[in-house]
Scaffold this motif. Structure first.
Motif, mmCIF file in Angstrom:
data_model
loop_
_atom_site.group_PDB
_atom_site.id
_atom_site.type_symbol
_atom_site.label_atom_id
_atom_site.label_comp_id
_atom_site.label_asym_id
_atom_site.label_seq_id
_atom_site.Cartn_x
_atom_site.Cartn_y
_atom_site.Cartn_z
ATOM 1 N N GLN A 269 -23.767 -19.159 -51.670
ATOM 2 C CA GLN A 269 -23.713 -18.438 -52.940
ATOM 3 C C GLN A 269 -22.358 -18.638 -53.611
ATOM 4 O O GLN A 269 -22.282 -18.800 -54.836
ATOM 5 C CB GLN A 269 -23.977 -16.951 -52.708
ATOM 6 N N SER B 215 -18.208 -8.392 -52.393
ATOM 7 C CA SER B 215 -19.622 -8.363 -52.772
ATOM 8 C C SER B 215 -19.971 -7.098 -53.545
ATOM 9 O O SER B 215 -20.901 -7.103 -54.358
ATOM 10 C CB SER B 215 -20.500 -8.476 -51.527
ATOM 11 N N ARG B 216 -19.252 -6.009 -53.335
ATOM 12 C CA ARG B 216 -19.575 -4.773 -54.061
ATOM 13 C C ARG B 216 -19.242 -4.886 -55.541
ATOM 14 O O ARG B 216 -19.697 -4.081 -56.351
ATOM 15 C CB ARG B 216 -18.818 -3.589 -53.447
ATOM 16 N N GLY C 242 -19.470 -10.179 -55.965
ATOM 17 C CA GLY C 242 -19.061 -11.391 -55.284
ATOM 18 C C GLY C 242 -20.147 -11.940 -54.385
ATOM 19 O O GLY C 242 -21.153 -11.276 -54.098
ATOM 20 N N PRO C 243 -19.980 -13.160 -53.891
ATOM 21 C CA PRO C 243 -21.013 -13.791 -53.062
ATOM 22 C C PRO C 243 -21.041 -13.206 -51.656
ATOM 23 O O PRO C 243 -20.015 -12.821 -51.100
ATOM 24 C CB PRO C 243 -20.589 -15.261 -53.042
ATOM 25 N N ASP C 244 -22.230 -13.160 -51.082
ATOM 26 C CA ASP C 244 -22.399 -12.682 -49.707
ATOM 27 C C ASP C 244 -22.299 -13.808 -48.697
ATOM 28 O O ASP C 244 -21.966 -13.575 -47.537
ATOM 29 C CB ASP C 244 -23.751 -11.983 -49.551
ATOM 30 N N THR C 245 -22.622 -15.033 -49.115
ATOM 31 C CA THR C 245 -22.662 -16.169 -48.201
ATOM 32 C C THR C 245 -21.910 -17.343 -48.810
ATOM 33 O O THR C 245 -21.708 -17.407 -50.034
ATOM 34 C CB THR C 245 -24.112 -16.578 -47.921
#
Length: 717
Positions: free
Chosen positions: A119, A109-110, A113-116
C-alpha cells in the motif's frame, strides 16, 4: 510566427511528408538537413514510411526525426543535449520509488497512512506522479506554505502537513546524493533546447509537427514558441482550424474537456491568435464526406457557449457525414472483442487496407488479439504485457505466494505445475511426482501449513506397503522442494528483514527450483523473450530496496507483485509459440501510440465513461481545491487530452466504428460523453417527417452471433 494547420479530416503524416518534399524541392541534401520534431517515437517511425511512400520509389536521405516528448505529465521524457551534462544526473526511477515509499510509511495508519508495504508503494507511485506534475506544470512547492490547513477537513490538514515534511526530506535526500528529480530534469532539457535555439537559431529547417494535440506543459510551449519564431522554423498543428470564431476560441479555452482545448491553450501560451494559423500548403485529396464528418464531430462536441449551432436543423447537410461511420453497441466486453476481431479481419479482404483498434482498455486489446488468432491473424497490443503477467513473472509470483500461504494446495500446485518448475529433475519425472502428490495427498483434508505438514500428509496418504515405490517418488519431490527453497521458506515466520534480502532469497530459490538435470535454473529462468528485460529490471531492485526499512516476510509476496506491475517495471511484447510474425496491416494501439497515425479502418473501442474518458481523480495527496490553490491544472484537462484522441481518430479514417459494451464485469456501463453528444445532436436533426438522424449500426455483432452457429443442423447419416 509561422503556424500551420492540417485539417482534422486529412491524414496528418502523409500531408506532412508531401509538404516537406515540396518545400525542399529537388535538392537531395536539403531533406536530410531538415529536423522534424514529433510527439512520439511511433509517430517518427510512421513518418519515415510516409516519406518513402510519398517519394514514389525515389531514393531519399530522410530528415532527422526526433520524438519531442515531455508534452504532458504522462508523456514526459528528456532530450539528449550537451548542456545537460552540466546538470546532476536524474535519480533512478526504482530508487526514487523506494525512497518515497520509505517516507510514506512514516504516516501513521490512523491518519490515513498505509498498513502494508505494498500500500505504501502504491501511495508512493501517486506521490511520484504529483512530483512530476508539479515540476512539469511549473508549479512551485513553496506554494504549499500558502495553503491554509484550517480551510480543509482534518484529513487534508494531516495530509498537507505530512506532505510538506516529505517534500523537505526528499529534497534533502536528492541534494545529499548529488541527484536531480526526474521532472525538473525533463523541464530543464526543454528549456535548454529553447535557450539554445533562441540564442543561435539553426540555419536548416526545423518543423514541430503534431505536438500539443492534447495539451502541453509550459516548458514545451515555450520551446514551440521559439521554433515558430525562428527564420526556418514552423509549428504544425492538427485540427485547430476547426475553430471558426474568436468567441468559440475563447469558449474552448475555458472548457478543459473539449478536444481542442489543449491546442487553444498552447497557442495562447505562445501568444498566438486564431488568425495566426495558416493552412498547410500541401493538402491530401480526401473524400468530401470526411470533411463533412469532421465538421459534424466539431459541432457535436462544442462547449456550452457554442451550443447555439445545435438549433439549426440541417439533416440533408449532415447525412453525408455518416458515410463510413457506424456504431457497435455490444452486450458485453467479450462480445465487443469478437465483433472487433471480425471487423479487423474483414478489412484485410481489401488489398493494401490497414486497420487498427484504438483503445485505452488493455483488457479489450488482449481479448481482440486472442480472437484474431482464431482467424490466423497475429496482432500484438502495443502496450505490451506487464512483467508480472509473463510466464517467468508469473512463476516468480507463484513462488512467493506458495511460500507465504504455507504451501496451501491451490498455490502449491500452481507453482509445481508451472512449466519452469523442475527441482533439478527432468520435467517428465517432476510432473509424474506432482500428479501423484495431487491425487493421493492433496485431494482431501488440507495439510498442516509448511513443508513438515505437507510431508506428514504424504506419509499418511502412502502408508500402505505396496505404495513404497510411489512414496519414494513423492518424497523425492518434497526433498527437492525443501532443498531448493532452503533459506527462503523459513523466512515466512521470521522477524522483519530488509526487502533487498528477501529479494535475494526469493531469486535464489527461484533459480534453484527452475533447474533441471542438464540445465541451470538461471539459464531457464531468463532464456525466454521476457528474460532479458526481466533480468535487467530485477538488477535495479537491490539498490532501490536498500532504501526501504525492514519489513515482515509475510508481506513480501504482495510487495513483489506491485514491484512487477509498478511504473518502474517495463512491459514486454511476447511472440512465444506463434508460427507467424505480427500482421503488418493490423494494429492494436493505445491512445498515445495512435496519435498522428492514419488507417483505412479505425475501431475506437471502450467508449464508456470511466474507461474512455477515464475518471477524473485528483489523487490521494491533494483535493481539487488544494490543486487549484497550489497551481496545478484541473483533473478535467486529462479528459480534454483523450478527447483530442477521439476527435482526430474519428475524423480522418475513411471507415470508423465507434464501439462500446453495455456491461462490464456484469455491471451496466454509461456511454462515453462524446458518443452521447453525437447521438443527441443527430437525433435533433429532424427532417420534414420529424425523424432525426442516427449512427448506422455495424453488422459485426450479427457476424459474431453467427460465427459459432451452423447454417443448418443435419442428422448423422
Amino acid at each position: 510566427m509561422r503556424l500551420y494547420d492540417i485539417p482534422a479530416h486529412q491524414p496528418f503524416l502523409p500531408a506532412l511528408a508531401r509538404g516537406v518534399l515540396d518545400q525542399v524541392g529537388s535538392d537531395p541534401l536539403a531533406l536530410s538537413r531538415t529536423t522534424i520534431l514529433l510527439p512520439t517515437r511511433r509517430a517518427a517511425l510512421a513518418l519515415r514510411e510516409a516519406f518513402l511512400k510519398a517519394a514514389e520509389g525515389r531514393t531519399l536521405l530522410l530528415p532527422r526525426m526526433r520524438a519531442l516528448t515531455g508534452l504532458s505529465t504522462q508523456e514526459a521524457d528528456e532530450l539528449a543535449l550537451p548542456t545537460l551534462l552540466d546538470l546532476p544526473p536524474a535519480v533512478d526511477p526504482a530508487r526514487r520509488q523506494a525512497v518515497l515509499t520509505s517516507l510514506v510509511m512514516r504516516l501513521p495508519s490512523r491518519f490515513g497512512g498505509p498498513d502494508t508495504p505494498e500500500q505504501a508503494w502504491r501511495l508512493a507511485t501517486a506521490l511520484a506522479e504529483l512530483l512530476d506534475e508539479t515540476a512539469l506544470e511549473d508549479a512551485d512547492f513553496a506554494n504549499l506554505a500558502r495553503l491554509v490547513p484550517e480551510e480543509f477537513s482534518t484529513h487534508w490538514q494531516v495530509t498537507l502537513t505530512f506532505l510538506r515534511a516529505v517534500l523537505d526530506t526528499w529534497a534533502g535526500w536528492l541534494e545529499s546524493q548529488g541527484l536531480m528529480d526526474i521532472g525538473p530534469r525533463r523541464t530543464a532539457a526543454l528549456r535548454a533546447q529553447a535557450e539554445e535555439w533562441k540564442r543561435a537559431p539553426p540555419a536548416d529547417p526545423v518543423i514541430a509537427a503534431g505536438i500539443g494535440a492534447g495539451g502541453t506543459i509550459p516548458a514545451a510551449a515555450a520551446l514551440l514558441k521559439v521554433v515558430a519564431q525562428m527564420p526556418n522554423g514552423c509549428v504544425l498543428l492538427h485540427g485547430a482550424g476547426e475553430i471558426t470564431s474568436p468567441e468559440l476560441w475563447a469558449a474552448i479555452g475555458e472548457s478543459p474537456t473539449h478536444p481542442l482545448s489543449g491546442q487553444v491553450r498552447l497557442l495562447s501560451a505562445m501568444d498566438a491568435a486564431p488568425g495566426d494559423l495558416q493552412p498547410w500548403p500541401t493538402a491530401i485529396a480526401t473524400d468530401p464526406a470526411l470533411e463533412r464528418r469532421a465538421a459534424l464531430l466539431a459541432c457535436a462536441l462544442r462547449p456550452a457557449a457554442g451550443i447555439e449551432a445545435w438549433l439549426h436543423r440541417r439533416p440533408a447537410h449532415w447525412r453525408p457525414a455518416l458515410e463510413g461511420l457506424s456504431l457497435l453497441d455490444a452486450p458485453d466486453v467479450q462480445a465487443e472483442a469478437v465483433a472487433i476481431a471480425l471487423l479487423l479481419r474483414e478489412a484485410l479482404e481489401t488489398p493494401g487496407s490497414r486497420a487498427a483498434l484504438i483503445t485505452p482498455d488493455r483488457d479489450l486489446g488482449r481479448r481482440v488479439a486472442a480472437e484474431l488468432t482464431r482467424h490466423g491473424v497475429v496482432a500484438d497490443d502495443s502496450a505490451g504485457q506487464p512483467l508480472g503477467q509473463t510466464p517467468t513473472g508469473a512463476y516468480l509470483r507463484l513462488l512467493g505466494r506458495a511460500v507465504a500461504e504455507g504451501f496451501a494446495p491451490v498455490s502449491l500446485l500452481a507453482l509445481l505445475k508451472h512449466p519452469l518448475t523442475a527441482g533439478g529433475q527432468t520435467r517428465s519425472e517432476w510432473m509424474e511426482a506432482v500428479r501423484l502428490l495431487e491425487r493421493r495427498a492433496l485431494r482431501g483434508p488440507r495439510p498442516a501449513p509448511g513443508l513438515p505438514g505437507l510431508r506428514a500428509r504424504v506419509l499418511e496418504a502412502f502408508r500402505r506397503e505396496k505404495d513404497a515405490v510411489l512414496l519414494a517418488r513423492v518424497i523425492g519431490l518434497l526433498d527437492a522442494l525443501e532443498t531448493c527453497l532452503a533459506g527462503f521458506e523459513e523466512l515466512r515466520d521470521s522477524p522483519a528483514r530488509p526487502p533487498a534480502d528477501l529479494l535475494e532469497r526469493h531469486l535464489a530459490a527461484a533459480e534453484a527450483l527452475a533447474a533441471t538435470r542438464d540445465r541451470p535454473g538461471g539459464l531457464r529462468l531468463y532464456a525466454a523473450e521476457e528474460g532479458e528485460p526481466l533480468a535487467v529490471f530485477l538488477s535495479t531492485l537491490p539498490p532501490a530496496l536498500a532504501e526501504m526499512p525492514p519489513m515482515s516476510p509475510a508481506g513480501w509476496p504482495a510487495l513483489f507483485d506491485v514491484l512487477l506491475e509498478g511504473p518502474a517495471a517495463p512491459s514486454v511484447r511476447i511472440g512465444r509459440g506463434r508460427e507467424h510474425a505480427q500482421h503488418p496491416r493490423i494494429a492494436i494501439l493505445g491512445l498515445l501510440e495512435a496519435r498522428l497515425q492514419d488507417f483505412d479502418l479505425a475501431v475506437l473501442g471502450s467508449l464508456e465513461e470511466g474507461v474512455w474518458p477515464q475518471a477524473t481523480d485528483p489523487g490521494p495527496w491533494m483535493s481539487r481545491p488544494m490543486r487549484a490553490d497550489f497551481g496545478l491544472p484541473e483533473p478535467e484537462s486529462r479528459i480534454g487530452r483523450v478527447a483530442a484522441d477521439f476527435f482526430l481518430g474519428a475524423a480522418c479514417a475513411p471507415r470508423v466504428v465507434l464501439s462500446r459494451a453495455r456491461k462490464r464485469a456484469g455491471a451496466p456501463t454509461v456511454p462515453s460523453r462524446w458518443l452521447t453528444r453525437l447521438e443527441t445532436f443527430l437525433a435533433g436533426q429532424r427532417g420534414d417527417r420529424g425523424e432525426g438522424l442516427a449512427l448506422p449500426r455495424s453488422p459485426a455483432l450479427d457476424w459474431a452471433s453467427r460465427i459459432d452457429q451452423p447454417d443448418a443442423v443435419r442428422p448423422w447419416p
